[in-house]
Design an enzyme around this catalytic site. Structure first.
Site, PDB file in Angstrom:
ATOM      1  CG  HIS A  92      10.484  -1.530  -6.494  1.00  0.00           C
ATOM      2  ND1 HIS A  92      11.765  -1.472  -5.512  1.00  0.00           N
ATOM      3  CD2 HIS A  92       8.715  -1.589  -6.438  1.00  0.00           C
ATOM      4  CE1 HIS A  92      10.575  -1.392  -4.591  1.00  0.00           C
ATOM      5  NE2 HIS A  92       9.265  -1.385  -5.083  1.00  0.00           N
ATOM      6  CG  ASP A 156       0.858   2.370  -2.203  1.00  0.00           C
ATOM      7  OD1 ASP A 156      -0.361   3.494  -2.370  1.00  0.00           O
ATOM      8  OD2 ASP A 156      -0.360   1.020  -2.921  1.00  0.00           O
ATOM      9  CD  GLU A 267      -3.227   1.992  -2.202  1.00  0.00           C
ATOM     10  OE1 GLU A 267      -2.745   1.290  -1.551  1.00  0.00           O
ATOM     11  OE2 GLU A 267      -3.045   2.515  -2.538  1.00  0.00           O
TER      12      GLU A 267
END
Length: 520
Positions: A92, A156, A267
């Protein structure tokens, strides 16, 4: 062990290492079919960014930590070796950080999945999970919930490996309360660049422990981690509130992170256009009736959204709705633009998967992701916001811009992760994630090149003028890396010399070049 050759440049060297070693651990490529070979080539030479593609010479698919140890010990003791090694988790990364051009990629997800819960009932005792580093966080969540437990700090997106996030930091909306994931580790099992297998913690082999956490894969390959657990809530009250003023938005965010006994997650994001509003709302199952006026192309108007959550443990003496009402009364959001829903704890933590499904359906997942993540001092967040608006065009920006506060005292300065250098009294800092997507259909090679050049210029300006630091970043040269680490550089380089003296590990980061071969 599976060891697959992808090209011939270092095959002779690998063969020599094998013949000179008492361990015959490298198998013939004839053992593997062409489909497996081609698939491994493709997977190991790309990442989520779809920007850098470096083909390794070989791919190791270890069946145990011993396989990794044998590889690194053989390479580190060979006077012929120029072969580098990268550990790859879920792939990723954005700029090829887990790739190894003409080197060896170690596919960590090939390690056997190990997850063992150690539940402690005593008031001063800590529950934890021992988990193999190739495990995905979504797997950790599913297993721990079987025991009514869960890690304290998350990212997340949960389809990332444990070792991958611990090599960076691992941040999300819980970071203000519990610190990053690297602050919630009790112990690690690591294979150093010399192939030495070491168990380390804050009290045992502590220098390696602190080096590896946030160390960008430079000092060793994590094979197992001991993660702190806590009791998991039954449900989550998930709230979004909208703002049309940046100062009010940040003031309320800082209010929320000052209430850790009541708030469990904070957030926020920037609402630039209709697309950014809808894309960020996919994971929020509430019926948001907010229809903002974004102004004109010549005079755009932007909005901001705070997202926070309160855990619901289904305790009779706590009314979660009343807790949310008490919190909201202290906030200054736009009137009537306040929305809340109740979801399961699992669905809340895995919320980004809903966004992924939506983007895959639209063909917008496997595209270029020129993301930029930065830590910004509180004193510079307003100037950073102004710089950002000069860098992006609100009307055609595709993606999400996250903005939310962290607390510096939740980070351990002994670890390798780098934060902005600000005054000791400035407890708050911000993370800003410019999570932009660029489809090849609309952004060709030249377009992507220009976008990355512009991004690099913006990031450098933010570092020079505001003291911001990149997170998950990629620097163009060793000099830039020295500037990035600043006062931490000497310690970082010293640790590299100690735990990976042959400069084998983490070539994709571009931090170090083996001095022995630098001239060539």
């Amino acid at each position: 062990m599976e060891f697959i050759f992808l090209c011939s440049r270092v095959n002779v060297l690998i063969l020599l290492l094998t013949l000179c070693s008492p361990y015959k651990f490298i198998q013939s490529p004839m053992d593997f079919g062409p489909l497996n070979l081609l698939q491994t080539t493709y997977e190991s030479s790309r990442d989520f960014g779809r920007i850098v593609f470096n083909t390794p010479a070989a791919v190791l698919r270890p069946q145990s930590k011993t396989d990794i140890s044998l590889l690194l010990s053989s390479l580190s003791t060979s006077s012929l070796s120029r072969v580098t090694v990268s550990a790859r988790g879920a792939g990723h990364s954005i700029h090829g950080q887990a790739q190894a051009v003409d080197g060896i990629v170690v596919e960590m997800e090939s390690l056997p999945l190990e997850m063992e819960i150690h539940r402690r009932e005593g008031e001063n005792e800590i529950s934890f999970m021992d988990v193999s580093s190739g495990a995905l966080w979504i797997e950790v969540l599913k297993e721990s919930l079987k025991f009514g437990m869960a890690p304290r700090s998350w990212t997340d997106y949960l389809h990332l490996t444990v070792g991958g996030t611990l090599s960076n930091a691992g941040i999300s909306g819980q970071t203000f309360k519990f610190g990053p994931q690297i602050s919630n580790v009790l112990q690690l099992e690591v294979v150093t660049g010399q192939g030495e297998f070491v168990t380390c913690s804050r009290t045992e082999n502590s220098e390696l422990f602190y080096s590896v956490l946030g160390g960008l894969g430079q000092f060793g390959i994590i094979t197992k981690a001991r993660i702190i657990l806590q009791k998991a809530p039954e449900k989550v009250k998930w709230i979004r509130a909208f703002y049309d003023d940046f100062d009010t938005f940040t003031k309320d965010q800082e209010l929320l992170v000052s209430m850790p006994d009541s708030v469990d997650y904070v957030e926020g994001f920037k609402v630039l256009n209709e697309q950014s509003l809808h894309s960020s709302s996919v994971g929020f199952p509430g019926n948001i009736g907010f229809v903002p006026d974004f102004g004109t192309k010549e005079k755009p108007k932007v909005y901001f959204c705070i997202e926070f959550a309160v855990h619901d443990y289904q305790l009779e003496h706590i009314n979660v709705d009343e807790v949310v009402r008490d919190i909201s009364r202290q906030m200054s959001y736009m009137q009537v633009q306040f929305y809340s829903v109740e979801v399961s704890y699992f669905d809340f933590l895995d919320r980004v998967s809903m966004e992924e499904i939506s983007l895959r359906r639209k063909g917008l997942w496997d595209v270029h992701h020129p993301w930029l993540n930065m830590f910004v001092p509180k004193s510079g967040i307003v100037e950073f916001k102004e710089l950002l608006m000069e860098y992006i065009s609100p009307d055609d920006f595709m993606g999400l811009i996250l903005i939310y506060p962290l607390l510096r005292d939740k980070w351990d300065g002994n670890m390798s992760a780098v934060l902005p250098e600000v005054g000791s009294t400035d407890r708050v800092m911000y993370v800003v994630g410019v999570l932009q997507s660029a489809s090849p259909d609309t952004c060709n090679h030249l377009c992507l090149h220009n976008l990355l050049q512009h991004q690099r210029s913006f990031a450098q300006t933010a570092c020079d003028r505001i003291g911001a630091k990149q997170y998950l970043g990629h620097q163009p040269s060793m000099l830039h890396w020295r500037e990035h680490f600043s006062r931490k550089w000497d310690r970082f380089a010293r640790r590299k010399s100690r735990f990976d003296p042959n400069y084998i590990l983490g070539p994709g980061q571009g931090i170090f070049t083996n001095p022995q071969f630098a001239s060539s």
